[in-house]
Design a protein around this motif. Structure first.
Motif, PDB file in Angstrom:
ATOM      1  N   GLY A  66       0.807  -1.204   0.000  1.00 37.89           N
ATOM      2  CA  GLY A  66       0.000   0.000   0.000  1.00 37.89           C
ATOM      3  C   GLY A  66       0.840   1.255   0.000  1.00 37.89           C
ATOM      4  N   VAL A  67       1.916   1.279   0.806  1.00 41.71           N
ATOM      5  CA  VAL A  67       2.809   2.437   0.834  1.00 41.71           C
ATOM      6  C   VAL A  67       3.463   2.639  -0.530  1.00 41.71           C
ATOM      7  N   ILE A  68       3.862   1.528  -1.156  1.00 39.27           N
ATOM      8  CA  ILE A  68       4.489   1.619  -2.481  1.00 39.27           C
ATOM      9  C   ILE A  68       3.540   2.261  -3.481  1.00 39.27           C
ATOM     10  N   PHE A  69       2.283   1.821  -3.490  1.00 41.79           N
ATOM     11  CA  PHE A  69       1.331   2.394  -4.448  1.00 41.79           C
ATOM     12  C   PHE A  69       0.936   3.829  -4.086  1.00 41.79           C
ATOM     13  N   ASP A 219      -6.291  -0.834 -21.835  1.00 37.69           N
ATOM     14  CA  ASP A 219      -6.281  -0.468 -20.414  1.00 37.69           C
ATOM     15  C   ASP A 219      -5.633  -1.540 -19.551  1.00 37.69           C
ATOM     16  N   GLU A 220      -5.958  -2.799 -19.845  1.00 35.94           N
ATOM     17  CA  GLU A 220      -5.421  -3.892 -19.028  1.00 35.94           C
ATOM     18  C   GLU A 220      -3.900  -3.971 -19.141  1.00 35.94           C
ATOM     19  N   THR A 221      -3.405  -3.924 -20.389  1.00 34.50           N
ATOM     20  CA  THR A 221      -1.958  -4.026 -20.611  1.00 34.50           C
ATOM     21  C   THR A 221      -1.222  -2.838 -20.015  1.00 34.50           C
ATOM     22  N   LEU A 222      -1.796  -1.632 -20.148  1.00 35.28           N
ATOM     23  CA  LEU A 222      -1.158  -0.432 -19.613  1.00 35.28           C
ATOM     24  C   LEU A 222      -1.073  -0.492 -18.093  1.00 35.28           C
ATOM     25  N   LEU A 223      -2.126  -1.007 -17.451  1.00 33.77           N
ATOM     26  CA  LEU A 223      -2.111  -1.138 -15.993  1.00 33.77           C
ATOM     27  C   LEU A 223      -1.022  -2.117 -15.553  1.00 33.77           C
ATOM     28  N   VAL A 268      -4.564   3.155 -12.095  1.00 31.73           N
ATOM     29  CA  VAL A 268      -3.910   2.716 -10.858  1.00 31.73           C
ATOM     30  C   VAL A 268      -4.716   3.112  -9.624  1.00 31.73           C
ATOM     31  N   LYS A 269      -5.581   4.102  -9.750  1.00 33.69           N
ATOM     32  CA  LYS A 269      -6.301   4.637  -8.585  1.00 33.69           C
ATOM     33  C   LYS A 269      -7.040   3.556  -7.780  1.00 33.69           C
ATOM     34  N   PRO A 270      -7.812   2.645  -8.420  1.00 32.80           N
ATOM     35  CA  PRO A 270      -8.481   1.605  -7.609  1.00 32.80           C
ATOM     36  C   PRO A 270      -7.495   0.718  -6.862  1.00 32.80           C
ATOM     37  N   LYS A 272      -4.456   1.620  -5.885  1.00 29.48           N
ATOM     38  CA  LYS A 272      -3.913   2.452  -4.798  1.00 29.48           C
ATOM     39  C   LYS A 272      -4.914   2.563  -3.657  1.00 29.48           C
ATOM     40  N   ASP A 273      -6.188   2.797  -3.997  1.00 30.23           N
ATOM     41  CA  ASP A 273      -7.210   2.935  -2.956  1.00 30.23           C
ATOM     42  C   ASP A 273      -7.350   1.671  -2.120  1.00 30.23           C
ATOM     43  N   LEU A 274      -7.302   0.519  -2.788  1.00 29.81           N
ATOM     44  CA  LEU A 274      -7.443  -0.754  -2.073  1.00 29.81           C
ATOM     45  C   LEU A 274      -6.288  -0.975  -1.109  1.00 29.81           C
ATOM     46  N   PHE A 275      -5.049  -0.966  -1.643  1.00 27.23           N
ATOM     47  CA  PHE A 275      -3.897  -1.242  -0.790  1.00 27.23           C
ATOM     48  C   PHE A 275      -3.627  -0.091   0.179  1.00 27.23           C
ATOM     49  N   GLY A 276      -3.960   1.149  -0.247  1.00 26.18           N
ATOM     50  CA  GLY A 276      -3.811   2.284   0.659  1.00 26.18           C
ATOM     51  C   GLY A 276      -4.730   2.156   1.855  1.00 26.18           C
ATOM     52  N   ALA A 277      -5.956   1.664   1.599  1.00 23.38           N
ATOM     53  CA  ALA A 277      -6.897   1.441   2.708  1.00 23.38           C
ATOM     54  C   ALA A 277      -6.340   0.425   3.685  1.00 23.38           C
TER      55      ALA A 277
END
Length: 757
Positions: A66-69, A219-223, A268-270, A272-277
């Motif tokens: 989470g910190v990494i993201f 989108d999938e490949t870019l993520l 990346v936002k979802p 980041k939000d998941l692991f950040g939470a």
């Protein structure tokens, strides 16, 4: 799967409780971060009446991800060019505030009897304000258009990058236990080298790759690619002796310069939000009510230090940077809190095993209190200013005002500064690349060649030929490339400089290049061979093939600059007027001495002034505001004449002070319509420049309107300095006097013609 792993059960518990708490916190309009922390406390081991997380080890691993993201996303929002555009005022304010509060935090920790590392990490925790909390408060209070808000945003950018550096330094100190000054300087130098090297390499390679693979990247490949690059840089950073967080931040900042930045940030936002939470919940799990009560006095002292120390240091920093007293107080009141980075720094100390468990409760307690007070401090900052002015001697207030005006004045030698900056850019970028190539050739290429060739002389010659063949373009640039701008040519031809300073710069960089070559060769052969044989040969080769080397370097430079400015180039294709506003129309720093700034407002379709000419409206004469531009769709009407009309949905750029906007905003928002076709024109090379009323331009005795400056420069007069008086947005009937300094926003060439004898 016969049974569910404990990790899945724990994740279900964490996410359900986090969802419930964040819904409640959104309902009461409080930061979601605090909701996550409360959720962590509810599922943590220190509260027995609720279900508790069992597999804490795996949760800690997810928290590290989470910190990494979080740092990767911060890098995507950051962009190194944004730091360059921050400006001197925000940089000085941010650095002074960081140094003061970090040192104060360390001293308070020592005063409370904490260990050395606890005190150091406390200083690091207090070094950054919360960007999310401040932006949320500014939105709710409607102060984002005020001048001090722009300084605050700049300070937040500076704090973000400095806290990243602090985290690396704290990690290094924790691991090595080295506190000597030379060791610290070496660490800082190594860190800056690492940052610049990967930024240069990343900008040269990544945008080109993304552009060529554009048709293959859905989108999938870019993520997947973005996350892979992020984790790959994390590994590189760890292998180089730095933290994983630094690697994630660097990759984010590199991708921030590409045309895919917004897309990657969205994808990346979802994640980041998941692991950040999970990370913030893990922070809450460490909260021990018993520890909070035991450390209630520590929480109190740290909270007071944040509220008063950050206010004092940020206010003093803003004053020293040349901001007026009122604006400085507003900046200080806005920045007096801590947020997400405090938890990240505290968790870093725990992960390294160098800090005590009580540091987390102290961070959380102080953060909660200062966060809740933020909106009230911003709201009452102006009243605090009025109270302070009432008690300060009038002489002090006048001196502060004069200091703010004098420090913000544009210096006469702006051309020299631009040239020096160009030389510095050439030396730093090419020097970084050359040092990296030297390290690669000595530490990797030479051992590889030695495994096949036992003769040290032959292997040394092969390494020398290969490495200098690759580095020749950068050596040429370091020693011979000249700044490619008009300022350099003007200074070189200006007799008053006697070419002295420029010659010193030219000689200095040649010496620097020779020293680098000599040191490089001496690592392969003896110093005698380097000085007597290799050095002359390399110089002869560079001289003989200079034209070919120059052309090759120019291709490399063109590709690098194209990648660096990819987002601007793409934006130019979308909107030419946006390019003008972004790249050319930047008078904010020049307007600082006038306590004025640019405010962009949209015309209400029901406004009663639509269809009227600017002359009929007479806003400059009535309210002192000046219209710098009218943006109509994708077209820009720059410096509109008094015959132009405002139409529904126009964007109007107003030059005004906060006080003028306070009076004028209700007039602009007042609410009939008429539609007219107004011609438009494009403007290139727009600048803010000043001229002096003298015998050459013959402006003395003429009014602003009769002078014809608007027509001659395709611009507008934004101010007049007359002795100790400043006239912002002078009306059309103001008469010029001898020695007046007239500030004009207009086209560079036309203003220069106005000054020609």
């Amino acid at each position: 799967m016969g049974h569910l792993p404990k990790l899945i059960e724990d994740l279900a518990l964490i996410l359900i409780v986090a969802a419930i708490t964040t819904i409640l916190f959104r309902k009461i309009k409080q930061p979601l971060v605090l909701g996550y922390i409360i959720a962590g406390f509810l599922v943590g081991p220190h509260l027995s009446i609720t279900p508790t997380v069992v597999d804490t080890t795996n949760i800690e691993t997810l928290a590290e991800i989470g910190v990494i993201f979080l740092l990767f996303s911060l890098g995507l929002e950051f962009s190194f060019k944004k730091l360059v555009r921050v400006g001197g005022a925000a940089s000085i304010t941010g650095l002074i505030g960081i140094v003061f509060i970090t040192v104060s935090g360390y001293l308070v920790g020592q005063w409370m009897g904490w260990s050395l590392m606890d005190s150091l990490f406390l200083g690091g925790m207090l070094a950054s304000s919360s960007t999310t909390i401040i932006i949320k408060a500014f939105d709710e209070l409607g102060v984002k258009t005020k001048q001090y808000a722009q300084v605050v945003f700049g300070v937040l950018v500076v704090e973000d990058i400095v806290v990243i550096l602090l985290m690396v330094l704290l990690s290094t100190l924790a691991i090595t236990n080295q506190f000597e000054g030379t060791e610290m300087l070496f660490t800082v130098g190594k860190l800056l080298f690492f940052l610049l090297l990967w930024f240069i390499a990343g900008i040269f390679l990544l945008p080109t790759f993304l552009r060529k693979a554009k048709s293959l990247l859905d989108d999938e490949t870019l993520l997947i690619l973005a996350i892979g690059l992020c984790l790959g840089m994390v590994i590189v950073a760890r292998q180089s002796g730095f933290s994983a967080e630094l690697g994630a931040f660097i990759m984010g900042s590199i991708l921030a310069e590409t045309t895919k930045a917004e897309k990657i940030e969205h994808l990346v936002k979802p994640v980041k939000d998941l692991f950040g939470a999970v990370f913030f919940v893990s922070v809450g799990m460490l909260i021990d009510p018993v520890a909070i009560m035991e450390n209630r006095w520590a929480i109190l002292w740290v909270t007071l230090l944040i509220l008063f120390g950050r206010f004092f240091s940020s206010t003093m920093g803003a004053l020293l940077s040349g901001q007026p007293l009122k604006q400085s107080i507003q900046v200080g009141m806005s920045l007096a809190q801590i947020g997400e980075f405090a938890f990240i720094v505290a968790s870093l100390g725990l992960a390294l095993g160098v800090t005590s468990n009580f540091l987390f409760p102290v961070a959380v307690g102080a953060s909660v209190i200062t966060t809740f007070t933020t909106p009230y401090r911003i709201q009452y900052s102006e009243k605090l200013y009025e109270l302070i002015v009432r008690f300060l001697p009038e002489k002090w207030v006048n001196n502060l005002s004069n200091y703010a005006s004098s420090t913000q004045n544009i210096q006469a030698e702006t051309s020299w500064k631009k040239v020096f900056k160009s030389y510095l850019n050439i030396a730093v970028t090419n020097g970084i690349v050359l040092v990296a190539l030297m390290l690669l050739s000595i530490n990797f290429l030479l051992p590889f060649i030695n495994r096949s060739i036992t003769n040290p002389v032959i292997s040394g010659i092969i390494v020398l030929v290969i490495s200098f063949g690759i580095s020749a373009p950068f050596l040429w640039a370091l020693m011979a490339k000249r700044p490619d701008n008009m300022d350099y040519k003007e200074l070189w031809l200006d007799y008053k400089y006697s070419k002295g300073p420029l010659l010193v710069l030219e000689i200095s960089r040649v010496i620097l290049g020779l020293l680098l070559i000599g040191f490089w060769v001496s690592r392969l052969f003896s110093a005698t061979v380097a000085i007597l044989i290799a050095l002359p040969l390399i110089i002869i080769v560079l001289r003989l093939f200079s034209q070919r080397i120059q052309k090759f370097y120019q291709r490399l430079e063109k590709r690098f600059l194209s990648n660096l400015n990819a987002r601007e180039i793409a934006a130019e294709e979308d909107s030419h007027s946006e390019k003008i506003l972004r790249q050319h129309f930047k008078p904010e720093s020049e307007l600082a001495p006038w306590q004025a700034h640019i405010v962009d407002l949209q015309v209400n379709p029901n406004a009663d002034y639509t269809g009227k000419t600017l002359e009929e409206l007479a806003w400059r004469e009535k309210y002192g505001v000046n219209i710098a531009y009218i943006k109509r769709g994708d077209k820009l009407i720059y410096a509109p004449s008094r015959f132009k009309k405002l139409l529904p949905f126009d964007h109007v750029g107003l030059i005004a002070t906060d006080e003028q906007m306070l009076v004028f905003k209700p007039v602009f928002d007042s609410t009939e319509t008429e539609n007219t076709d107004i011609p438009d024109y494009d403007v290139e090379d727009i600048i803010v420049q000043k001229i002096v009323v003298n015998e050459y331009n013959k402006l003395k005795g003429l009014t602003v309107r009769d002078s014809g400056i608007r027509e001659k420069t395709n611009g507008l007069i934004i101010g007049i300095e007359r002795k100790n008086e400043r006239i912002l947005n002078p009306n059309s009937f103001t008469v010029f006097e001898w020695g007046d300094i007239v500030w004009i926003v207009g086209e560079r060439k036309k203003i220069q013609k106005l000054n020609e004898v």
